[in-house]
Design an enzyme around this catalytic site. Structure first.
Site, PDB file in Angstrom:
ATOM      1  CG  ASP A  93      -6.957 -12.259  -0.013  1.00  0.00           C
ATOM      2  OD1 ASP A  93      -6.730 -12.798  -0.972  1.00  0.00           O
ATOM      3  OD2 ASP A  93      -7.168 -11.104   0.052  1.00  0.00           O
ATOM      4  CB  CYS A 307      10.497   6.498   8.367  1.00  0.00           C
ATOM      5  SG  CYS A 307       9.616   8.031   7.990  1.00  0.00           S
ATOM      6  CB  CYS A 310      10.745  11.319  10.100  1.00  0.00           C
ATOM      7  SG  CYS A 310       8.682  11.191  10.231  1.00  0.00           S
TER       8      CYS A 310
END
Length: 376
Positions: A93, A307, A310
């Site tokens: 940015d 993931c 989990c």
């Protein structure tokens, strides 16, 4: 591998689009979510772990990197990709938003912005020309034009004045960017929530000509309804054959709403910041791992998620390490959140390609409305 920057649309469904941005450092599948690596790191993650979640591109921050460690130093050390060990595309940015939101005393003129660093109070100057030079030193693949982003709500005359200044700065950014094959410069549409100002901004940007176009000045306090109201028309004001990037968005339902309206790229600190504060984003909505209901729960955060958080750990463990202030808490929850966001993007891309976006969106909302799994 290409030595140029290009964008191709592969399929559309309503206003939603799926395609690919080609860069010399690899392909970015769109719609894309870009994890934010503010200070040359996605907090609590290794770059290779970020890639494993499915991210094609990261965002770096001009304002933070110019203050620390300095763009010249990064250039001497081989550029941002080498410095942070991420060999895929990076978008930086321009620093305009952070100057508005973080910097101390700031003085805005036609020339640029003089501001005090939030790190040590030192004085700095950013202009379209200095922002382009800093981003060149960083070596980012996608460079953002330097703009001013007013906080909303604001008086319409202030928004108009700011937008016109940003358009003059967009021309100066284009001139200063020069000829850099393989690198892209994106212009940023401003104009608050006023359609006429957005139209004026879009026309000014198209007259200058950019490799991609961003919609800026949203997700700055106007609320979701107003944001989606602007997105009902703003993407259509921009060239169809260029990527459209909605800056600083957002929550999963913001992302879905933006993609439905023709947005190709988004970024937000939310998945990583939430991970460090004990918030997990799942298909069933948000889970606050701090809550006592998780203390004895042997189940995963989300039984359908692949993931590491989990597949290897229970809610009880995640609750314990968060409560104990252990570093692994932020690591696992950030990984989970980034994985969930990338899974959502993959689902959106597949649904657009298969012309079943409406069904996908209906399932997305229905799942979330059901809420988290009941406590044991």
């Amino acid at each position: 591998m290409t030595d140029r920057f290009s964008f191709a649309l592969n399929a559309t469904d309503g206003r939603a689009r799926t395609g690919a941005i080609q860069t010399p450092r690899g392909e970015v599948r769109t719609p894309a979510f870009m994890p934010v690596g503010t200070a040359a790191t996605v907090k609590a993650m290794l770059p290779e772990s970020v890639r494993q979640t499915g991210a094609d591109i990261l965002l770096g921050n001009t304002y933070h990197l110019m203050l620390r460690p300095g763009a010249e130093r990064i250039a001497r050390l081989g550029g941002l990709h080498q410095f942070m060990n991420w060999q895929r595309p990076i978008l930086t940015d321009s620093g305009g938003f952070q100057v508005m939101s973080l910097a101390g005393l700031r003085k805005l003129t036609e020339e640029g912005v003089t501001f005090s660093s939030h790190v040590d109070g030192s004085k700095h100057f950013l202009s379209p020309e200095t922002s382009m030079e800093i981003q060149r030193l960083l070596g980012s693949d996608i460079v953002m034009a330097f703009d001013e982003c007013p906080a909303l709500p604001a008086a319409e005359e202030d928004v108009a004045k700011s937008m016109r200044l940003s358009m003059r700065w967009a021309q100066r950014s284009r001139d200063a960017f020069g000829d850099r094959p393989g690198h892209a410069l994106f212009g940023i549409m401003q104009g608050g929530v006023t359609r006429e100002l957005r139209e004026e901004s879009a026309e000014a940007l198209k007259a200058i000509g950019f490799e991609g176009y961003a919609i800026g000045g949203l997700a700055v306090g106007e609320g979701q309804e107003a944001m989606l109201g602007v997105l009902d028309y703003a993407p259509g004001l921009l060239p169809e054959d260029r990527p459209r990037y909605l800056m600083g968005v957002g929550k999963p339902d913001d992302i879905v709403g933006a993609v439905q309206r023709g947005i190709d790229m988004m970024d937000c600190v939310l998945p990583s910041r939430s991970g460090r504060t004990g918030q997990a984003w799942t298909r069933r909505g948000q889970v606050n791992i701090k809550n006592a209901r998780h203390a004895d729960d042997p189940r995963p955060l989300d039984e359908a998620c692949s993931c590491p958080a989990c597949t290897g750990y229970s809610r009880a463990y995640l609750h314990h390490v968060f409560r104990s202030g252990e570093m692994i808490s932020g690591m696992l929850l950030t990984w989970h959140n980034l994985h969930y966001y990338q899974e959502l993007m993959a689902g959106l891309r597949e649904a657009i390609a298969a012309q079943r976006l409406d069904d996908f969106v209906a399932e997305f909302h229905a799942m979330r409305e059901g809420g988290d799994i009941p406590p044991l």
